[in-house]
Design a protein around this motif. Structure first.
Motif: not given
Length: 99
Positions: A89, A96, A93-94
């Motif tokens: 996760r 984008n 999340s990094k």
């Protein structure tokens, strides 16, 4: 989202995991944790038990995989699953630009 979109995201994510080296890092982390907690030894012992029970000549690799995979997955400690999921996760999340 369609299943085609899901497939495209999955393919892109897998490619990103490989190109960044994150897939290998997560694999190594998982392998180390499974050895540390005794999971690998349990699976190895079960493999030996199956071969001894059936006889070496009567067991194929496919037989071992079919029997061991479900049992092996079931005995992975929850804390290891959670840690791997958390690491995934964080990586996700990094990313984008994947979406």
């Amino acid at each position: 989202m369609s299943s085609k979109d899901d497939e495209l995201i999955q393919t892109s994510l897998n490619a990103r995991l490989i190109e960044t080296g994150e897939r290998e890092r997560l694999r190594q982390m998982l392998q180390m944790k499974l050895i540390e907690c005794g999971w690998a030894k349990k699976v190895n012992d079960k493999c030996i038990e199956i071969v001894q029970k059936r006889g070496f000549e009567n067991v194929t690799v496919d037989d071992l995989v079919d029997e061991l995979v479900p049992k092996s997955r079931a005995i992975v400690p929850d804390y290891i699953k959670k840690e791997l999921l958390d690491q995934f996760r964080l990586f996700l999340s990094k990313q984008n630009d994947l979406f």
